[in-house]
Scaffold this active site. Structure first.
Site, PDB file in Angstrom:
ATOM      1  N   HIS A   1     -43.220  32.670  -5.199  1.00  9.48           N
ATOM      2  CA  HIS A   1     -43.632  31.307  -5.534  1.00  9.48           C
ATOM      3  C   HIS A   1     -42.631  30.338  -4.903  1.00  9.48           C
ATOM      4  O   HIS A   1     -41.418  30.496  -5.051  1.00  9.48           O
ATOM      5  CB  HIS A   1     -43.699  31.126  -7.048  1.00  9.48           C
ATOM      6  CG  HIS A   1     -44.780  31.952  -7.683  1.00  9.48           C
ATOM      7  ND1 HIS A   1     -44.574  32.711  -8.816  1.00  9.48           N
ATOM      8  CD2 HIS A   1     -46.080  32.144  -7.314  1.00  9.48           C
ATOM      9  CE1 HIS A   1     -45.702  33.330  -9.130  1.00  9.48           C
ATOM     10  NE2 HIS A   1     -46.624  33.003  -8.235  1.00  9.48           N
TER      11      HIS A   1
ATOM     12  N   ARG B   1     -51.710  36.030  -7.179  1.00  5.81           N
ATOM     13  CA  ARG B   1     -53.058  36.184  -7.734  1.00  5.81           C
ATOM     14  C   ARG B   1     -54.045  36.559  -6.623  1.00  5.81           C
ATOM     15  O   ARG B   1     -55.242  36.498  -6.812  1.00  5.81           O
ATOM     16  CB  ARG B   1     -53.547  34.866  -8.383  1.00  5.81           C
ATOM     17  CG  ARG B   1     -52.605  34.251  -9.389  1.00  5.81           C
ATOM     18  CD  ARG B   1     -52.459  35.096 -10.650  1.00  5.81           C
ATOM     19  NE  ARG B   1     -51.633  34.400 -11.629  1.00  5.81           N
ATOM     20  CZ  ARG B   1     -50.306  34.421 -11.646  1.00  5.81           C
ATOM     21  NH1 ARG B   1     -49.647  35.102 -10.709  1.00  5.81           N
ATOM     22  NH2 ARG B   1     -49.629  33.772 -12.578  1.00  5.81           N
TER      23      ARG B   1
ATOM     24  N   HIS C   1     -38.437  36.545  -9.475  1.00  2.00           N
ATOM     25  CA  HIS C   1     -39.052  35.289  -9.898  1.00  2.00           C
ATOM     26  C   HIS C   1     -38.063  34.493 -10.748  1.00  2.00           C
ATOM     27  O   HIS C   1     -36.965  34.966 -11.056  1.00  2.00           O
ATOM     28  CB  HIS C   1     -40.326  35.562 -10.705  1.00  2.00           C
ATOM     29  CG  HIS C   1     -41.427  36.191  -9.905  1.00  2.00           C
ATOM     30  ND1 HIS C   1     -42.537  35.489  -9.485  1.00  2.00           N
ATOM     31  CD2 HIS C   1     -41.587  37.454  -9.445  1.00  2.00           C
ATOM     32  CE1 HIS C   1     -43.333  36.294  -8.798  1.00  2.00           C
ATOM     33  NE2 HIS C   1     -42.781  37.495  -8.764  1.00  2.00           N
TER      34      HIS C   1
ATOM     35  N   GLU D   1     -37.924  38.511 -13.735  1.00  7.56           N
ATOM     36  CA  GLU D   1     -37.637  37.095 -13.981  1.00  7.56           C
ATOM     37  C   GLU D   1     -36.132  36.993 -14.193  1.00  7.56           C
ATOM     38  O   GLU D   1     -35.596  37.486 -15.187  1.00  7.56           O
ATOM     39  CB  GLU D   1     -38.397  36.609 -15.211  1.00  7.56           C
ATOM     40  CG  GLU D   1     -39.910  36.821 -15.157  1.00  7.56           C
ATOM     41  CD  GLU D   1     -40.611  35.799 -14.275  1.00  7.56           C
ATOM     42  OE1 GLU D   1     -39.944  34.849 -13.818  1.00  7.56           O
ATOM     43  OE2 GLU D   1     -41.830  35.951 -14.055  1.00  7.56           O
TER      44      GLU D   1
END
Length: 491
Positions: free
Chosen positions: A125, A187, A226, A308
């Site tokens: 991202h 996604r 992430h 994460e």
């Protein structure tokens, strides 16, 4: 003469076993899921927690982070400085044409070896840039320490580590989550539950690059970095009915084990009040579909975690050193787990003595691991402290099964498979004429009571001697592997 030919066949088979390729599958210091099958795809269903639009980070906040050009230069400089253990390559380009660079770290970069491969991917991202910074620090730390640090040395000598700091350079440049086409790359992968969009050409170039990459290199394990939370996430990421609850994959125990390696090596991840032990099943946290993690496991044969690693998606650059200190040990231990535990080995054919690409399954786990096409090496990650029944198979050959007790260290289990109709079996049958009264006698007794006693005895002595040498060779290999705390089995 037919009996003499039998012993000649036996002698040839023994010689083949003795001169089997000396390449060991490294990966250790002392309905069924078939990864790679299928070609499903899908367009993403929103994962609500982090998929919501968030304010774009200010330009002030981005200061201190490498730009895409800075990162590219740093990666090129790294491979020049550490050329003996690294190489730089690109797996494709982003929407806007920026190369998707990867650093490979190994004592033999760019070569195919019977070793497990691990990949780290950052910046999936665009607005989560911590991973790209930490991954370059990881590469530099290994380069600076592999001659003096045992863990770094273990990784360089036994693993092919591939590091991609940024999968989404376009998103990073505009400080947005999605890529330049405004698509969430996490996604955009084929999904087991919602196989919409079967057209590969409709996927994003970054997604297609990853999918092609996994066809070219058989990775054993992987992790994506992430930001926005502090937890190690493992499959499954989604559920068939789209509801939120714990949804375990066939290797749930192994994934929990890998996730705990990361969380417990981290400075404070395992102390989380929100996530027990600092780990979570993706579907029990919040379901997503089209994610990279589940696709890796199902279609790529790769055990991937979603990590994460920082509560803040885009922390100040001044905090990066602290975040690196908190994650360094975890990042190293996760890669090293590929060689510290699990069952590793190779598959051979008895008739030709060559590597035999096949399949490896563990009883009670609905998942198949494929051996590599070149050296037929396999690397099966499993939880230590348990007994496993491992079976190797290949079309046209009889499968073999062995029971392995996996302790704290890895185990090597090599398989030698016999053809369904072997030449030796044919010779055995041809040596016995049903009209012959002596066919009921043991074959060796016949040999030693007939006229070929001298030749037969000589062949028998040669076979015994070669078996003795083979045992010595196996013992020597075991001794070498014990120096690295690894047990070895030949089946």
């Amino acid at each position: 003469m037919s009996k003499l030919r039998f012993f000649q066949s036996l002698l040839i088979s023994t010689v083949i076993c003795f001169f089997l390729p000396s390449i060991n599958a490294r990966g250790g210091h002392s309905d069924h899921i078939h990864p790679g099958d299928g070609n499903y795809s899908f367009h993403g269903i929103v994962r609500h927690l982090f998929a919501q639009e968030e304010p774009t980070p200010s330009l002030e906040l981005t200061r201190g982070y490498m730009t895409n050009d800075d990162l590219e230069k740093a990666m090129k400089d790294f491979t020049k400085r550490c050329s003996k253990i690294s190489r730089l390559y690109s797996i494709g380009k982003s929407v806007n044409g920026f190369p998707l660079w990867v650093i490979e770290i190994s004592d033999r970069p760019g070569e195919i070896e019977a070793e497990p491969a691990f990949k780290y991917i950052g910046n999936v991202h665009g607005d989560e840039p911590v991973g790209r910074e930490l991954l370059l620090r990881l590469a530099n730390w290994i380069c600076d320490n592999y001659k003096k640090d045992p863990l770094a040395q273990m990784i360089v000598e036994n693993v092919h580590l591939h590091i991609m700091p940024s999968l989404n350079p376009d998103g990073f440049s505009i400080r947005k989550r999605n890529n330049a086409n405004n698509v969430d790359l996490n996604r955009d992968f084929p999904d087991q539950f919602f196989p919409f969009n079967d057209d590969l050409n409709l996927r994003q170039p970054e997604t297609k690059a990853i999918m092609t990459w996994l066809r070219d290199i058989r990775f054993t394990a992987s992790a994506t970095l992430h930001g926005g939370a502090l937890v190690a996430n493992f499959p499954w990421d989604g559920t068939e009915d789209k509801r939120k609850y714990y949804y375990a994959c066939p290797d749930d125990e192994t994934f929990r084990f890998l996730a705990r390696i990361y969380s417990k090596s981290h400075r404070n991840m395992s102390l989380s009040k929100e996530f027990e032990e600092g780990i979570t099943n993706g579907a029990s946290w919040y379901p997503i579909y089209g994610g990279m993690q589940d696709w890796n496991y199902i279609y790529g044969g790769c055990f991937e975690l979603t990590l994460e690693i920082s509560d803040n998606k885009w922390p100040k650059a001044s905090e990066l050193s602290t975040i690196w200190d908190y994650n360094r040990k975890s990042m190293l231990n996760l890669v090293a787990s590929l060689v510290k535990t699990g069952v590793h080995g190779r598959i051979f054919s008895l008739d030709k003595g060559k590597p035999l690409p096949g399949l490896v399954v563990v009883k009670g786990i609905n998942y198949t691991v494929k051996a590599h096409q070149t050296y037929a090496d396999y690397h099966r990650l499993l939880v230590p402290g348990q007994k496993y029944e491992v079976t190797a198979s290949s079309p046209g050959y009889k499968s073999k099964t062995t029971t392995v007790w996996l302790g704290e260290n890895a185990v090597t289990a090599d398989f030698i498979l016999i053809p369904e109709t072997s030449s030796r079996g044919n010779q055995l049958r041809s040596s016995c004429d049903c009209s012959c009264k002596s066919c009921g006698q043991p074959l060796l007794t016949q040999f030693f009571t007939e006229t070929n006693n001298g030749i037969t005895l000589t062949l028998f002595v040669v076979v015994v001697f070669l078996c003795f040498l083979l045992q010595r060779r196996v013992r020597f290999n075991l001794w070498k592997q014990r120096q690295s705390s690894r047990r070895s089995i030949t089946v």
